[in-house]
Design a protein around this motif. Structure first.
Motif, short mmCIF file in Angstrom:
data_model
loop_
_atom_site.label_atom_id
_atom_site.label_comp_id
_atom_site.label_asym_id
_atom_site.label_seq_id
_atom_site.Cartn_x
_atom_site.Cartn_y
_atom_site.Cartn_z
N UNK A 95 0.93 -1.69 0.19
CA UNK A 95 -0.22 -0.04 -0.11
C UNK A 95 0.27 1.35 -0.13
N UNK A 96 1.96 1.24 0.95
CA UNK A 96 2.74 2.60 0.66
C UNK A 96 3.27 3.18 -0.76
N UNK A 97 3.69 1.41 -1.35
CA UNK A 97 4.46 1.59 -2.64
C UNK A 97 3.06 2.62 -3.63
N UNK A 98 1.94 2.27 -3.53
CA UNK A 98 0.82 2.46 -3.99
C UNK A 98 0.47 3.98 -4.55
N UNK A 99 0.42 4.24 -2.37
CA UNK A 99 0.25 5.62 -2.72
C UNK A 99 1.00 5.93 -3.56
N UNK A 100 2.32 5.87 -3.24
CA UNK A 100 3.60 7.37 -3.31
C UNK A 100 3.46 6.95 -4.43
N UNK A 101 2.63 5.63 -5.86
CA UNK A 101 3.28 5.86 -7.10
C UNK A 101 1.82 6.81 -7.90
N UNK A 156 3.06 10.44 -7.71
CA UNK A 156 4.10 10.91 -7.85
C UNK A 156 4.21 10.91 -9.36
N UNK A 157 3.24 9.83 -9.89
CA UNK A 157 3.67 9.01 -11.77
C UNK A 157 2.40 9.08 -12.16
N UNK A 158 1.45 8.88 -11.05
CA UNK A 158 -0.57 9.10 -11.51
C UNK A 158 -0.99 10.30 -10.50
N UNK A 159 -0.71 11.23 -10.25
CA UNK A 159 -1.46 12.04 -9.85
C UNK A 159 -2.72 12.22 -9.60
N UNK A 160 -3.26 12.06 -11.26
CA UNK A 160 -4.98 12.66 -11.80
C UNK A 160 -5.31 11.72 -10.88
#
Length: 259
Positions: A15-21, A24-28
């Motif tokens: 989950x931490x990686x999902x939130x980070x992604x 940062x990568x998919x803010x939309x």
């Protein structure tokens, strides 16, 4: 015209990686996030969580699943166990769900040696009742062997085990097919006698062999044919609704084993 909202709930890993992604990568996709359930428990896996989302178009949903697919373990939108109430009460199903066949194998390995069960509150009622029935059937077959060896205590033991099995089937009528449960309850009536000759006659008859086959088929049947809609009711709900005032030994044991 009011926009249509498409809601999805996903079991996710890391989950931490999902939130980070997403940040940062998919803010939309920030606008699509509804909630994130991460279990706060020392024994819980920090690699799994439940993510609630909502979308206004199928294209938006498809894009989200494609971009974050490596983190999405399963769409659990239709599984009650992943709804907020269940998660808050019981936590993630991965921490309490179990395979019936795996538990049966453990019971076979242990044999008729006594041990105490521990049942989590969120466990499937039908699975728990089947485990209890499987255990009693182990004891029953062992008691029949003792009866055939002319053991003095075997008739009384058989009677007690038959009472236990009939009781489990009886309280399981809201979980198992009623006609099937009632038929099995009647068939076990022949083992309620403490008369050695009556018992010997029954266990050496084809009716006993048929009863064993019926129970083995029922306990290992995987399609859900003999289950009712409420069969997966969390054990806590079942105990509170059906066993709160029950004093029979099986009910007491079940309530004691619940955590």
């Amino acid at each position: 015209m009011k926009k249509c909202t498409i809601k999805r709930r996903y079991l996710i890993q890391n989950p931490k990686e999902v939130v980070k992604s997403i940040l940062t990568t998919f803010p939309s996709y920030k606008k699509n996030l509804q909630q994130l359930f991460v279990e706060n428990h020392p024994d819980a896996s920090d690699r799994l969580a439940v993510l609630g989302t909502r979308f206004h178009t199928l294209n938006e949903l498809d894009a989200f699943e494609n971009d974050l697919g490596s983190f999405l373990c399963a769409d659990v939108s239709g599984d009650k166990r992943y709804k907020n109430r269940y998660l808050s009460l019981f936590g993630l199903p991965q921490n309490y769900d179990f395979s019936l066949l795996d538990v049966y194998k453990k019971c076979d390995k242990i044999g008729v040696r006594a041990f105490d069960f521990d049942f989590a509150s969120g466990m499937s009622t039908q699975k728990v009742l089947k485990v209890l029935l499987y255990r009693e059937m182990q004891f029953l077959e062992h008691a029949v062997e003792l009866l055939l060896d002319d053991d003095a205590k075997a008739p009384k033991t058989l009677c007690k085990i038959a009472e236990n099995i009939r009781y489990i089937l009886s309280i399981g009528r809201g979980v198992f097919d009623d006609r099937m449960a009632e038929r099995l309850i009647r068939e076990f009536e022949s083992l309620l006698s403490e008369d050695r000759e009556i018992l010997l006659k029954f266990v050496q008859h084809q009716a006993y062999t048929t009863l064993l086959l019926d129970m083995r088929f029922f306990l290992r049947e995987q399609s859900g044919f003999y289950l009712l809609k409420k069969s997966e009711m969390p054990l806590l709900f079942f105990v509170k609704k059906h066993l709160k005032k029950e004093e029979f030994r099986i009910a007491k044991r079940l309530k004691k084993a619940l955590y």
